[in-house]
Design an enzyme around this catalytic site. Sequence first.
Site, PDB file in Angstrom:
ATOM      1  CG  HIS A  24      -1.811  -1.066   1.405  1.00 17.74           C
ATOM      2  ND1 HIS A  24      -2.417  -1.648   2.567  1.00 17.74           N
ATOM      3  CD2 HIS A  24      -2.148  -1.958   0.481  1.00 17.74           C
ATOM      4  CE1 HIS A  24      -3.080  -2.594   2.454  1.00 17.74           C
ATOM      5  NE2 HIS A  24      -2.964  -2.992   1.205  1.00 17.74           N
ATOM      6  CG  LEU A  25       3.984   2.098  -1.880  1.00 21.24           C
ATOM      7  CD1 LEU A  25       3.616   0.588  -2.089  1.00 21.24           C
ATOM      8  CD2 LEU A  25       5.107   2.474  -2.671  1.00 21.24           C
TER       9      LEU A  25
END
Length: 483
Positions: A420-421
């Site tokens: 998750h970025l």
Amino acid sequence: MKKIETEFLIIGSGPGGAAASERLLNSKKEVLMIEEGSDFSCNSFKLNPTDEMLNMWKDAALSPAFGIPSITYAEGKCVGGGTEINSGIIQRVPEEVLNSWSKLSKIDGEYYLKAIHEDYDFIEKKLNASILQDRRNMHSEMLKKVAGLNSWKIDSLPRALKGCTCYEPLCNCGGRQSMTKTFLEDAKKDNAFKLESNTKAIKINFKKNKALSVLAEKKINNTKEKIEIHFKHLCLSAGTINTPFLMMKSGLNFKGLGNFQLHPTIRVLARFKENIEAMKERLPDVAITEFMPHIRFGGSVVSPAIFGMNLSESWEKRSHLANKLNNLASYYVMIKPLSWGKISKFAFINSPFVSYRLKKEDFSNLNKGLIELSKGLFELGALEVHPSIKNHEGWFSRKDLDKNEPVNKIRKKFNLMSIHLFSSCSPLNNFENLLDFGRVKKVKNLFIADGSTLINAPGVNPQATIMAVSRRNAESYLEKVNG
């Protein structure tokens, strides 16, 4: 050099680009979408996980964010982006976080209080987000029992699945409602839409305050063809890393661009007397949220390769587990960090340099999560617990947790990862140049529609929120274009 003209150019075909294309096509706009990766069906590599890693993930899902310790992150590189290979979890951001985003937003704080839920409703219906309860799942049952023994709060995890007949951790039977099965499948039926895969954007050409064209490179077998794409409007959906990096490469740079967040995550391997058969079951359909918004526990994707990596972290202490894979369960501790990383461009280097340095409070939350989850696993009857820490001896009883080394002495050995970025183009980074609705002040015909525009770390799986905000950004831009 081949030249192409279009009304709207979208760079990137992941959840952000796909959601934006739906809004543009509904408004009768001509759309050309380019994607660096190839166009695969969801089950192209059902029997060959190695090919999936090499072909559908950027850098085989082993991209490094340098720091102490470094954090391995994964990004999709195919038509549909990460939705073709992820677990399909569809979650809404907690109200507590939405309220904070509303206060931080300079232009449209009200969106996060009300209208975002209308976008969530649309996305959940489109992706058939639902809870699957069609057979018992021991991997999931263990997590629920841990929560029950401690009276911890849990959240159900809806998944984007429809007609799934397999019980693998990641659906490989074609039931996964990815972008190629939903938004992009619909888009391809529209004559105003065209998709060019294996086409990488190299540089955006600007003139004053307007983007004029994009220089791209299309891979055809073993050759590369240069393409110049002219457009009236540009939508950047290349992802949290590549959207700001493409802007930097093109000469558009300013303070705060490329500052980003991710969800630092550490795995926990537990052995039970019972057969868990985690590799033959869907992911657990709940997450433990007792320690939110900063700490979250859930079930991790498992495969022989992933178990192998877990064992190799401390082979002398874990080699005996190689013959007990059916008794192993894999969980994770994920945190909502206070720290921010940095995406940088260096001269004569064509790839982004990504760094991330965690704060003391982040390590403290990771350590707290490890201890609390491990206590719960031992209460449930775990025979041994192994956190993803290099050369860690493992814990074989709850008493061992009291002997845990201070986190400041072992944090360099933490084996952290993230899928998750976000937030590399957040208005928080530069209110003067990075505006709400994914707008960039210096370029009047450009907007961003991907995870890079999220305000900050949401603390949950971001796919639904990326899609919701990308729809909002596209709608806002269309309102401006249409007057």
